[in-house]
Scaffold this motif. Sequence first.
Motif, PDB file in Angstrom:
ATOM      1  N   PHE A  16       0.853  -1.192   0.000  1.00  0.00           N
ATOM      2  CA  PHE A  16       0.000   0.000   0.000  1.00  0.00           C
ATOM      3  C   PHE A  16       0.883   1.235   0.000  1.00  0.00           C
ATOM      4  O   PHE A  16       2.100   1.162   0.247  1.00  0.00           O
ATOM      5  N   GLU A  17       0.261   2.366  -0.278  1.00  0.00           N
ATOM      6  CA  GLU A  17       0.993   3.626  -0.234  1.00  0.00           C
ATOM      7  C   GLU A  17       0.759   4.270   1.123  1.00  0.00           C
ATOM      8  O   GLU A  17      -0.399   4.527   1.498  1.00  0.00           O
ATOM      9  N   GLY A  18       1.812   4.501   1.853  1.00  0.00           N
ATOM     10  CA  GLY A  18       1.699   5.071   3.191  1.00  0.00           C
ATOM     11  C   GLY A  18       2.000   6.566   3.186  1.00  0.00           C
ATOM     12  O   GLY A  18       3.001   6.999   2.604  1.00  0.00           O
ATOM     13  N   GLN A  19       1.114   7.326   3.811  1.00  0.00           N
ATOM     14  CA  GLN A  19       1.313   8.768   3.912  1.00  0.00           C
ATOM     15  C   GLN A  19       1.956   9.073   5.263  1.00  0.00           C
ATOM     16  O   GLN A  19       1.335   8.879   6.320  1.00  0.00           O
ATOM     17  N   GLY A  51       8.949  -5.252   7.479  1.00  0.00           N
ATOM     18  CA  GLY A  51       8.734  -4.956   6.067  1.00  0.00           C
ATOM     19  C   GLY A  51       9.563  -3.778   5.614  1.00  0.00           C
ATOM     20  O   GLY A  51      10.695  -3.593   6.086  1.00  0.00           O
ATOM     21  N   ALA A  52       8.999  -2.980   4.709  1.00  0.00           N
ATOM     22  CA  ALA A  52       9.733  -1.838   4.158  1.00  0.00           C
ATOM     23  C   ALA A  52       8.786  -0.659   3.990  1.00  0.00           C
ATOM     24  O   ALA A  52       7.605  -0.826   3.641  1.00  0.00           O
ATOM     25  N   ILE A  53       9.322   0.538   4.228  1.00  0.00           N
ATOM     26  CA  ILE A  53       8.600   1.787   3.958  1.00  0.00           C
ATOM     27  C   ILE A  53       9.526   2.617   3.080  1.00  0.00           C
ATOM     28  O   ILE A  53      10.537   3.151   3.561  1.00  0.00           O
ATOM     29  N   GLY A  54       9.219   2.656   1.789  1.00  0.00           N
ATOM     30  CA  GLY A  54      10.144   3.272   0.846  1.00  0.00           C
ATOM     31  C   GLY A  54      11.460   2.518   0.881  1.00  0.00           C
ATOM     32  O   GLY A  54      11.486   1.280   0.824  1.00  0.00           O
ATOM     33  N   ALA A  55      12.574   3.263   1.037  1.00  0.00           N
ATOM     34  CA  ALA A  55      13.886   2.610   1.116  1.00  0.00           C
ATOM     35  C   ALA A  55      14.246   2.241   2.552  1.00  0.00           C
ATOM     36  O   ALA A  55      15.337   1.723   2.807  1.00  0.00           O
ATOM     37  N   GLY A  85       5.171  12.974   3.237  1.00  0.00           N
ATOM     38  CA  GLY A  85       5.182  12.432   1.874  1.00  0.00           C
ATOM     39  C   GLY A  85       4.658  11.013   1.810  1.00  0.00           C
ATOM     40  O   GLY A  85       4.449  10.354   2.831  1.00  0.00           O
ATOM     41  N   ALA A  86       4.433  10.562   0.568  1.00  0.00           N
ATOM     42  CA  ALA A  86       3.898   9.219   0.340  1.00  0.00           C
ATOM     43  C   ALA A  86       5.046   8.255   0.041  1.00  0.00           C
ATOM     44  O   ALA A  86       5.951   8.575  -0.744  1.00  0.00           O
ATOM     45  N   LEU A  87       4.989   7.092   0.655  1.00  0.00           N
ATOM     46  CA  LEU A  87       6.032   6.084   0.456  1.00  0.00           C
ATOM     47  C   LEU A  87       5.378   4.732   0.190  1.00  0.00           C
ATOM     48  O   LEU A  87       4.340   4.393   0.788  1.00  0.00           O
ATOM     49  N   ALA A  88       6.026   3.967  -0.683  1.00  0.00           N
ATOM     50  CA  ALA A  88       5.528   2.618  -0.966  1.00  0.00           C
ATOM     51  C   ALA A  88       5.850   1.716   0.228  1.00  0.00           C
ATOM     52  O   ALA A  88       6.992   1.657   0.678  1.00  0.00           O
ATOM     53  N   CYS A  89       4.826   1.050   0.713  1.00  0.00           N
ATOM     54  CA  CYS A  89       5.006   0.187   1.889  1.00  0.00           C
ATOM     55  C   CYS A  89       4.767  -1.273   1.504  1.00  0.00           C
ATOM     56  O   CYS A  89       3.901  -1.567   0.675  1.00  0.00           O
ATOM     57  N   GLU A  90       5.541  -2.168   2.114  1.00  0.00           N
ATOM     58  CA  GLU A  90       5.350  -3.597   1.855  1.00  0.00           C
ATOM     59  C   GLU A  90       5.540  -4.375   3.146  1.00  0.00           C
ATOM     60  O   GLU A  90       6.542  -4.198   3.856  1.00  0.00           O
ATOM     61  N   ILE A  91       4.585  -5.237   3.427  1.00  0.00           N
ATOM     62  CA  ILE A  91       4.635  -6.080   4.629  1.00  0.00           C
ATOM     63  C   ILE A  91       5.423  -7.346   4.319  1.00  0.00           C
ATOM     64  O   ILE A  91       5.300  -7.934   3.232  1.00  0.00           O
TER      65      ILE A  91
END
Length: 394
Positions: A16-19, A51-55, A85-91
């Motif tokens: 998802f995209e995390g703000q 997981g990851a939030i952006g880099a 800002g918006a960051l790509a998040c991955e679980i």
Amino acid sequence: MSSERRYYDDSYTTRFEGQVVALGEHAGKPALELATTWFYPESGGQLADHGAIGALKLVDVQVGHDERVWHVVEAPAGDAIPASGALACEIDWARRFDHMQQHTGQHILSAAFERLLDGPTLSSTLGAERSVIEVGLAEVDWRTVGRVEEAANRVLWEDRALKLHWTDDAHIGEFPLRKPPKVTGRIRVVEVPDWDWSACGGTHTRRTGEVGAIKIVGWERLRGNVRFAFLCGGRALRDHAWRTETLLEAAKRRSRSDRELVAHLERALDERDELKKRGRAHVRAPVPRVGGAVGRLRDDRARAVARGGAREGRFGCGPENDRARAAGRGARQGGRQPGHGDGGARRRRRRARGFRGGERSTREARGVGSEPASASHPHRREPCAPSLPWSRPC
Ligand SMILES: [Zn+2]
């Protein structure tokens, strides 16, 4: 402002995209707050998502006293951590799904204890390697554990679809909860149809079949109750794999079937205890003095038996025992270089030089680094040690 927690209604979204709405700190590490999150924070006995939030690498998720969800992150060297800002998040889905299997399995197992044995679950912890529940039982045995396991696994085999309910203090009494809720206000109830109703905020599988398997792997008495360790899903499979391999390898080395192994080990322990008892009695008995190498040999043997040498098979026959004796002589005599006390190696070198029985090497003739032939291989003149199940046949 606290994050909107979307995992309550959806445990399967992994990207998802995390703000980012705030940059803070948790336990000395940088942490981000997101407007909306699917990341699960550690709570209710369930571990946090990774997981990851952006880099950024997400290493923990925690809820503050003000109910704000903080995503603890580690940044690559030199990278700044954004405060907005918006960051790509991955679980980390493998980790999350593992937690979902353990958590759903725990509900089903706890209900099985309650239904079959009237044993309430007093506490539960879903660990990184194994999970535990403390059940209000005075005692238990493997047969009873087997009944509970089978009842719990039958619920998995029937692949029942879980249901989620939102209710409140006024209506919570409409659900046959296994234990009272710990929260007030808006309450989520997780239902395993015809089996369990629990007020719970964790992540669960959609269907019971996804849990895969439930296996109890141990228990202990604690505070007058019984604490059970259990594994579900992939953990249960991996645990079964290594236990099977270990058991079959152990049985193979003893030339037994796996089902015979425990009885075989019990006999071996009985024989070991008997040998120790006989060894102690032998040392206590008066021994007539015998001079020379034979006397020294007998005294050495008695002392070694008393030390438990027989238990270790050091007085059995065969090349391994030859080497063990030779190594022991080397250590007692001291001063030898490693390898020179190896009787097997010395015999091989002598054979390579064409040595035959009755002759003595030049080195031995000089009496250097060797013992009188009468003491070199005492086991050849004596009956073998009693047959030990773990020693090689003579
Ligand atoms: Zn739950």
